[in-house]
Design a protein around this motif. Sequence first.
Motif, PDB file in Angstrom:
ATOM      1  N   THR A 153      41.616  53.839  41.791  1.00 50.99           N
ATOM      2  CA  THR A 153      41.792  53.897  43.226  1.00 50.99           C
ATOM      3  C   THR A 153      43.221  54.226  43.613  1.00 50.99           C
ATOM      4  O   THR A 153      44.153  53.899  42.896  1.00 50.99           O
ATOM      5  CB  THR A 153      41.399  52.551  43.869  1.00 50.99           C
ATOM      6  N   ARG A 154      43.388  54.843  44.782  1.00 56.04           N
ATOM      7  CA  ARG A 154      44.713  55.125  45.304  1.00 56.04           C
ATOM      8  C   ARG A 154      45.001  54.240  46.505  1.00 56.04           C
ATOM      9  O   ARG A 154      45.895  54.489  47.281  1.00 56.04           O
ATOM     10  CB  ARG A 154      44.813  56.604  45.709  1.00 56.04           C
ATOM     11  N   HIS A 155      44.229  53.157  46.672  1.00 58.46           N
ATOM     12  CA  HIS A 155      44.386  52.234  47.784  1.00 58.46           C
ATOM     13  C   HIS A 155      45.793  51.623  47.748  1.00 58.46           C
ATOM     14  O   HIS A 155      46.249  51.161  46.710  1.00 58.46           O
ATOM     15  CB  HIS A 155      43.342  51.131  47.669  1.00 58.46           C
ATOM     16  N   ILE A 208      45.979  36.139  40.279  1.00 58.18           N
ATOM     17  CA  ILE A 208      46.850  36.665  41.336  1.00 58.18           C
ATOM     18  C   ILE A 208      46.546  36.007  42.687  1.00 58.18           C
ATOM     19  O   ILE A 208      47.428  35.455  43.335  1.00 58.18           O
ATOM     20  CB  ILE A 208      46.714  38.197  41.450  1.00 58.18           C
ATOM     21  N   VAL A 209      45.307  36.048  43.128  1.00 52.80           N
ATOM     22  CA  VAL A 209      44.907  35.419  44.393  1.00 52.80           C
ATOM     23  C   VAL A 209      44.304  34.054  44.071  1.00 52.80           C
ATOM     24  O   VAL A 209      43.340  33.961  43.316  1.00 52.80           O
ATOM     25  CB  VAL A 209      43.888  36.291  45.147  1.00 52.80           C
ATOM     26  N   THR A 210      44.890  33.004  44.658  1.00 54.47           N
ATOM     27  CA  THR A 210      44.502  31.654  44.250  1.00 54.47           C
ATOM     28  C   THR A 210      44.123  30.717  45.387  1.00 54.47           C
ATOM     29  O   THR A 210      43.687  29.594  45.122  1.00 54.47           O
ATOM     30  CB  THR A 210      45.651  30.999  43.466  1.00 54.47           C
ATOM     31  N   ASN A 211      44.280  31.124  46.637  1.00 60.15           N
ATOM     32  CA  ASN A 211      43.951  30.183  47.704  1.00 60.15           C
ATOM     33  C   ASN A 211      43.308  30.892  48.887  1.00 60.15           C
ATOM     34  O   ASN A 211      43.305  32.118  48.978  1.00 60.15           O
ATOM     35  CB  ASN A 211      45.190  29.397  48.151  1.00 60.15           C
ATOM     36  N   GLU A 212      42.793  30.086  49.793  1.00 58.08           N
ATOM     37  CA  GLU A 212      41.984  30.605  50.887  1.00 58.08           C
ATOM     38  C   GLU A 212      42.796  31.358  51.936  1.00 58.08           C
ATOM     39  O   GLU A 212      42.221  32.036  52.783  1.00 58.08           O
ATOM     40  CB  GLU A 212      41.234  29.452  51.559  1.00 58.08           C
ATOM     41  N   SER A 213      44.116  31.245  51.893  1.00 56.97           N
ATOM     42  CA  SER A 213      44.933  31.944  52.877  1.00 56.97           C
ATOM     43  C   SER A 213      45.201  33.391  52.481  1.00 56.97           C
ATOM     44  O   SER A 213      45.779  34.159  53.259  1.00 56.97           O
ATOM     45  CB  SER A 213      46.271  31.220  53.069  1.00 56.97           C
ATOM     46  N   GLN A 214      44.780  33.776  51.261  1.00 53.83           N
ATOM     47  CA  GLN A 214      45.002  35.131  50.774  1.00 53.83           C
ATOM     48  C   GLN A 214      43.684  35.897  50.770  1.00 53.83           C
ATOM     49  O   GLN A 214      42.716  35.459  50.162  1.00 53.83           O
ATOM     50  CB  GLN A 214      45.580  35.091  49.353  1.00 53.83           C
ATOM     51  N   ASP A 215      43.663  37.044  51.436  1.00 50.81           N
ATOM     52  CA  ASP A 215      42.465  37.878  51.494  1.00 50.81           C
ATOM     53  C   ASP A 215      42.632  39.025  50.495  1.00 50.81           C
ATOM     54  O   ASP A 215      43.484  39.900  50.690  1.00 50.81           O
ATOM     55  CB  ASP A 215      42.276  38.428  52.901  1.00 50.81           C
ATOM     56  N   PRO A 216      41.836  39.052  49.417  1.00 51.05           N
ATOM     57  CA  PRO A 216      41.981  40.115  48.409  1.00 51.05           C
ATOM     58  C   PRO A 216      41.832  41.519  48.970  1.00 51.05           C
ATOM     59  O   PRO A 216      42.405  42.469  48.418  1.00 51.05           O
ATOM     60  CB  PRO A 216      40.856  39.794  47.413  1.00 51.05           C
ATOM     61  N   HIS A 217      41.072  41.668  50.050  1.00 48.94           N
ATOM     62  CA  HIS A 217      40.885  42.998  50.634  1.00 48.94           C
ATOM     63  C   HIS A 217      42.219  43.604  51.086  1.00 48.94           C
ATOM     64  O   HIS A 217      42.402  44.821  51.023  1.00 48.94           O
ATOM     65  CB  HIS A 217      39.934  42.931  51.831  1.00 48.94           C
ATOM     66  N   SER A 218      43.124  42.764  51.561  1.00 48.09           N
ATOM     67  CA  SER A 218      44.386  43.262  52.122  1.00 48.09           C
ATOM     68  C   SER A 218      45.602  42.681  51.412  1.00 48.09           C
ATOM     69  O   SER A 218      46.713  42.757  51.922  1.00 48.09           O
ATOM     70  CB  SER A 218      44.453  42.911  53.618  1.00 48.09           C
ATOM     71  N   PHE A 219      45.404  42.133  50.235  1.00 45.80           N
ATOM     72  CA  PHE A 219      46.478  41.439  49.517  1.00 45.80           C
ATOM     73  C   PHE A 219      47.585  42.399  49.089  1.00 45.80           C
ATOM     74  O   PHE A 219      47.324  43.495  48.590  1.00 45.80           O
ATOM     75  CB  PHE A 219      45.897  40.745  48.285  1.00 45.80           C
ATOM     76  N   GLU A 220      48.839  41.986  49.292  1.00 43.26           N
ATOM     77  CA  GLU A 220      49.996  42.758  48.869  1.00 43.26           C
ATOM     78  C   GLU A 220      50.669  42.015  47.714  1.00 43.26           C
ATOM     79  O   GLU A 220      51.255  40.952  47.918  1.00 43.26           O
ATOM     80  CB  GLU A 220      50.978  42.929  50.026  1.00 43.26           C
ATOM     81  N   PRO A 221      50.601  42.536  46.497  1.00 45.28           N
ATOM     82  CA  PRO A 221      51.154  41.827  45.340  1.00 45.28           C
ATOM     83  C   PRO A 221      52.677  41.807  45.344  1.00 45.28           C
ATOM     84  O   PRO A 221      53.334  42.665  45.942  1.00 45.28           O
ATOM     85  CB  PRO A 221      50.618  42.636  44.153  1.00 45.28           C
ATOM     86  N   SER A 222      53.227  40.817  44.653  1.00 41.59           N
ATOM     87  CA  SER A 222      54.670  40.669  44.537  1.00 41.59           C
ATOM     88  C   SER A 222      55.165  41.298  43.240  1.00 41.59           C
ATOM     89  O   SER A 222      54.378  41.712  42.377  1.00 41.59           O
ATOM     90  CB  SER A 222      55.041  39.180  44.546  1.00 41.59           C
ATOM     91  N   ALA A 223      56.489  41.347  43.089  1.00 38.64           N
ATOM     92  CA  ALA A 223      57.070  41.842  41.842  1.00 38.64           C
ATOM     93  C   ALA A 223      56.658  40.967  40.665  1.00 38.64           C
ATOM     94  O   ALA A 223      56.443  41.458  39.550  1.00 38.64           O
ATOM     95  CB  ALA A 223      58.594  41.897  41.962  1.00 38.64           C
ATOM     96  N   ARG A 224      56.546  39.663  40.892  1.00 39.18           N
ATOM     97  CA  ARG A 224      56.095  38.764  39.825  1.00 39.18           C
ATOM     98  C   ARG A 224      54.656  39.085  39.418  1.00 39.18           C
ATOM     99  O   ARG A 224      54.314  39.048  38.228  1.00 39.18           O
ATOM    100  CB  ARG A 224      56.209  37.302  40.278  1.00 39.18           C
ATOM    101  N   ASP A 225      53.813  39.395  40.401  1.00 43.56           N
ATOM    102  CA  ASP A 225      52.438  39.794  40.093  1.00 43.56           C
ATOM    103  C   ASP A 225      52.439  41.062  39.239  1.00 43.56           C
ATOM    104  O   ASP A 225      51.682  41.187  38.267  1.00 43.56           O
ATOM    105  CB  ASP A 225      51.646  40.046  41.379  1.00 43.56           C
ATOM    106  N   GLN A 226      53.293  42.021  39.606  1.00 45.29           N
ATOM    107  CA  GLN A 226      53.379  43.265  38.854  1.00 45.29           C
ATOM    108  C   GLN A 226      53.821  43.003  37.419  1.00 45.29           C
ATOM    109  O   GLN A 226      53.297  43.602  36.475  1.00 45.29           O
ATOM    110  CB  GLN A 226      54.372  44.216  39.528  1.00 45.29           C
ATOM    111  N   GLY A 268      41.458  46.227  45.067  1.00 46.39           N
ATOM    112  CA  GLY A 268      42.067  47.459  44.609  1.00 46.39           C
ATOM    113  C   GLY A 268      43.520  47.327  44.227  1.00 46.39           C
ATOM    114  O   GLY A 268      44.061  48.189  43.520  1.00 46.39           O
ATOM    115  N   PHE A 269      44.178  46.243  44.648  1.00 45.45           N
ATOM    116  CA  PHE A 269      45.576  46.050  44.289  1.00 45.45           C
ATOM    117  C   PHE A 269      45.772  45.971  42.776  1.00 45.45           C
ATOM    118  O   PHE A 269      46.822  46.357  42.257  1.00 45.45           O
ATOM    119  CB  PHE A 269      46.152  44.799  44.965  1.00 45.45           C
ATOM    120  N   ILE A 270      44.755  45.498  42.060  1.00 42.18           N
ATOM    121  CA  ILE A 270      44.867  45.387  40.601  1.00 42.18           C
ATOM    122  C   ILE A 270      44.953  46.776  39.973  1.00 42.18           C
ATOM    123  O   ILE A 270      45.791  47.042  39.099  1.00 42.18           O
ATOM    124  CB  ILE A 270      43.672  44.599  40.021  1.00 42.18           C
ATOM    125  N   ASP A 271      44.091  47.677  40.394  1.00 46.51           N
ATOM    126  CA  ASP A 271      44.128  49.040  39.865  1.00 46.51           C
ATOM    127  C   ASP A 271      45.476  49.685  40.151  1.00 46.51           C
ATOM    128  O   ASP A 271      46.026  50.408  39.321  1.00 46.51           O
ATOM    129  CB  ASP A 271      43.005  49.883  40.471  1.00 46.51           C
TER     130      ASP A 271
END
Length: 329
Positions: free
Chosen positions: A2-4, A65-83, A101-104
């Motif tokens: 994906t290019r999302h 990466i996503v661990t709680n209810e305040s984070q929506d995977p559909h619109s999640f913006e990963p951090s440098a630590r996640d990368q 799609g952030f994982i891809d």
Amino acid sequence: MTRHHRLSYAGLAAASALVLAGCASGNAAGGQQSGDDAISVVASTNVYGQIAEAVGGDLVDVTSIVTNESQDPHSFEPSARDQLSVAEADLVIENGGGYDGFIDGMIESAGIDVPVVTAVEYSHAYPENEGHDAEAEEDHAHDHDADGHDHDHIEGFNEHVWYDPHTVAHVAEAIAVELGELSPDDAEAFTANATAFAAEVEGLEESLAEIEAAHGGTGVFVTEPVPAYLLEAAGLENVTPEAFSEAVEEGQDVPPATLLEAIDLIESGDVALVITNTQTAGAETAQIVGEADGRGIPTLAFSETVPEGQTYISWMQANVEALGDALDA
């Protein structure tokens, strides 16, 4: 691939370049285990992270990466630590289907080549599985980069497959296969753990069968399609207007005519239960809950992540029990 959020990932990669450059254990080619010999697994959400822990036990080091209810995977913006976590991974587990799609994007930014287990590919409802046999489905994890699968949102497909116990059992099997290839000496242990996990999933399916025996065909309104597979497994009927749940899922306003249709359904007596998503809310959802409360219709809220202190099995069993109790009320 994906290019999302492509521009976001490009910026993220630049921001974390110095961090990545200093990592002696970086995984440029993939498949290199961490210094303590544990297999490094990165999961898009703690749902899949917890399943990986159940299968891998002490032999894996899991980062979700996503661990709680305040984070929506559909619109999640990963951090440098996640990368950085993805760059060092030996195995990645994602939901797929446009959900995370952030994982891809992070895999592409890191320039790594590691096995990826994509959960949607083990769903009976996944469009690309039509006509596939069971043996072919077992090969999906190995074909992630070669098969050209499109990880953008698939029109008409409900990507929330972790609410389908049968799919999850196959995902656990796929994780065991990949872990076994990364550490052949431990393959039997991974297989045994996946088998034990599948047995617990069978317990969930038995509980769902009991609900179907008591309430099969009962109408349920879901403000978003997250738990739809669970309702299907329980023999319940999702009566929600598709335009309503789609609008809520996309964060859009529900069309007025659709909202009126939904309210009419609540008033009709054909709805025995309303289910909402803890990670999304809006005026239309609140209005439906208010209409249900005013008529004594029970409401439940299901989440997209495993609550702290629970396993996938205990969390899903609690959801199933809440579903049965609400219908029994």
